[in-house]
Design an enzyme around this catalytic site. Structure first.
Site, PDB file in Angstrom:
ATOM      1  N   ASP A   2      -8.258  -5.112   7.090  1.00 29.09           N
ATOM      2  CA  ASP A   2      -8.750  -6.042   6.071  1.00 29.09           C
ATOM      3  C   ASP A   2      -9.434  -7.250   6.688  1.00 29.09           C
ATOM      4  O   ASP A   2     -10.404  -7.774   6.133  1.00 29.09           O
ATOM      5  CB  ASP A   2      -7.609  -6.493   5.152  1.00 29.09           C
ATOM      6  CG  ASP A   2      -7.399  -5.535   3.984  1.00 29.09           C
ATOM      7  OD1 ASP A   2      -8.396  -4.950   3.510  1.00 29.09           O
ATOM      8  OD2 ASP A   2      -6.250  -5.365   3.554  1.00 29.09           O
TER       9      ASP A   2
ATOM     10  N   HIS B  82       0.809  -1.215   0.000  1.00 29.99           N
ATOM     11  CA  HIS B  82       0.000   0.000   0.000  1.00 29.99           C
ATOM     12  C   HIS B  82       0.847   1.272   0.000  1.00 29.99           C
ATOM     13  O   HIS B  82       0.310   2.361  -0.220  1.00 29.99           O
ATOM     14  CB  HIS B  82      -0.936   0.008   1.210  1.00 29.99           C
ATOM     15  CG  HIS B  82      -2.001  -1.037   1.157  1.00 29.99           C
ATOM     16  ND1 HIS B  82      -2.857  -1.178   0.091  1.00 29.99           N
ATOM     17  CD2 HIS B  82      -2.351  -2.008   2.047  1.00 29.99           C
ATOM     18  CE1 HIS B  82      -3.692  -2.183   0.318  1.00 29.99           C
ATOM     19  NE2 HIS B  82      -3.401  -2.706   1.498  1.00 29.99           N
TER      20      HIS B  82
ATOM     21  N   GLU C 285      -5.734 -11.878   7.174  1.00 30.72           N
ATOM     22  CA  GLU C 285      -6.667 -10.760   7.000  1.00 30.72           C
ATOM     23  C   GLU C 285      -7.809 -11.120   6.046  1.00 30.72           C
ATOM     24  O   GLU C 285      -8.484 -10.244   5.517  1.00 30.72           O
ATOM     25  CB  GLU C 285      -5.927  -9.515   6.519  1.00 30.72           C
ATOM     26  CG  GLU C 285      -4.962  -9.761   5.375  1.00 30.72           C
ATOM     27  CD  GLU C 285      -4.099  -8.550   5.050  1.00 30.72           C
ATOM     28  OE1 GLU C 285      -4.321  -7.467   5.626  1.00 30.72           O
ATOM     29  OE2 GLU C 285      -3.198  -8.687   4.202  1.00 30.72           O
TER      30      GLU C 285
END
Length: 315
Positions: free
Chosen positions: A226, A96, A202
Site C-alpha cells: 500500500d 484483509h 502505508e
C-alpha cells in the site's frame, strides 16, 4: 460482573493511594503523572504481564528481530500451526483476512496458549475495534492505513486505560490469554505498559508525518504494497522502485531516532532475512494463505514432472 466491580474498586483505591504518594513532587518522566510506589507483590504482577507478552520480551532483550506469521484463514487449528512454527508472534488479520470478530476470539487464545503473542490487525481505525481486539486478550494491535497524527493519537487513547487514554474496562476474557493469569485488577494496572500499540505507515500522508507519528506508538510497521501504491511506486511482480526503498529507509530511520521499534511485512524467508540484516525489529516471514497455495502448487508441479519458474513476491 460482581468480580469486575470489585476489581475496579480495588484498582481505583490503588490509583488514589498512588497519587497521594506522588505529592512529594516525583513525576513519571514521560507522562507527567505522579510516580506509583509499588510493593514487591505489585512489581511481580507487573513482571507477570510483561513476561507473558513474547513479542515485547524480544523487544526488551534486543538480541534479535521478532519473527512472525500472518493469519488470514480462520480457525484455531490454523492459529496453532502458525504458533507452533517457531514464531514470536502471529498477526490475526481482520483487515484483509477472512477473520471476523468471532474468529478473532478463537484465534487469540489459541495463539496465546502456546506462549506466542497474538497481535490483531484491525479492519479500520475506529476506537471500538481497538477495544474489541484488546478485550479478546490480544497482546497488541496493528492499525492500518493511518494518515494523520490526530488519527494516531485517537488510536493510542483508545488503547490505554485512564488516565493515559479512554479505553473502557470490563472484559474478563482478556486475562485468560496471559500466563500466569493476572487478576482483573492486575490487568487494569499493567495493561498500559504491557500491551503494544502499532500503526502501519502505508500512505503518503503518514510518510510525511512519520517523525511525529513514531514518537507516539510502540511500533511503526511498514506495509510496502500500500505504501508503494500511495506514493506512486507500486510493487510490480515483486520489484520495488528505489523511491519505495527510500521511503522505507526514511520510516526506519525516524523510528530508530524516536527509540521505537520498526516492523515490515515481507513475503518470504529470503526477503525477511534481508530486512533482518538491515536491523528491522519485527518482521513478517510468511502468510498462511499464500504459503499454503504455494506449497500445494509446488508439490503438484513436482508430482507432474513440471519445471517451475521463479515465483514473484506476492501478498
Amino acid at each position: 460482573m460482581v468480580r469486575t466491580r470489585t476489581a475496579v474498586a480495588s484498582a481505583l483505591r490503588t490509583f488514589r493511594i498512588s497519587h497521594q504518594s506522588g505529592r512529594s513532587g516525583l513525576h513519571h518522566p514521560r507522562i507527567g503523572q505522579p510516580l506509583r510506589f509499588m510493593s514487591s507483590s505489585a512489581m511481580a504482577a507487573s513482571a507477570k504481564m510483561l513476561t507473558s507478552n513474547k513479542l515485547k520480551q524480544v523487544f526488551i532483550e534486543g538480541k534479535r528481530p521478532a519473527m512472525g506469521f500472518w493469519q488470514m484463514i480462520p480457525g484455531a487449528n490454523v492459529s496453532r500451526i502458525l504458533a507452533r512454527s517457531g514464531a514470536d508472534w502471529v498477526m490475526v488479520d481482520c483487515e484483509h483476512g477472512n477473520i471476523d470478530d468471532a474468529a478473532m476470539h478463537d484465534a487469540v487464545p489459541a495463539i496465546a496458549a502456546l506462549g506466542i503473542s497474538p497481535i490483531v490487525r484491525l479492519p479500520d481505525i475506529q476506537p471500538w475495534m481497538v477495544k474489541r481486539a484488546l478485550d479478546s486478550g490480544a497482546h497488541g494491535i496493528l492499525v492500518p492505513l493511518i494518515r494523520t497524527v490526530e488519527e494516531v493519537k485517537s488510536v493510542v487513547s483508545a488503547a490505554k486505560f485512564p488516565p493515559l487514554g479512554t479505553r473502557g474496562f470490563g472484559s474478563p476474557i482478556a486475562v485468560q490469554n496471559f500466563h500466569p493469569e493476572p487478576t482483573l485488577t492486575e490487568y487494569l494496572q499493567q495493561a498500559n505498559e504491557s500491551l503494544l500499540t502499532m500503526v502501519q505507515i502505508e500512505t503518503k500522508e503518514a510518510l510525511d508525518s512519520v517523525e511525529e507519528i513514531a514518537a507516539l506508538v510502540d511500533v511503526v510497521f511498514i506495509g510496502p504494497f500500500d505504501l508503494g501504491n500511495n506514493i506512486g511506486h507500486p510493487v510490480i511482480n515483486g520489484k520495488m522502485d528505489v523511491e519505495l526503498d527510500d521511503a522505507i529507509a526514511r520510516i526506519y530511520n525516524a523510528t530508530v531516532a524516536a527509540s521505537k521499534k520498526c516492523g515490515i511485512f515481507c513475503t518470504g524467508g529470503e526477503q525477511a532475512k534481508k530486512y533482518a540484516d538491515m536491523g528491522f525489529h519485527m518482521i513478517n516471514v510468511a502468510t498462511d494463505f499464500t504459503a499454503l497455495q504455494s506449497t500445494m502448487v509446488s508439490a503438484l508441479a513436482v508430482a507432474q514432472g513440471k519445471v517451475q519458474g521463479e515465483k514473484a513476491a506476492s501478498y
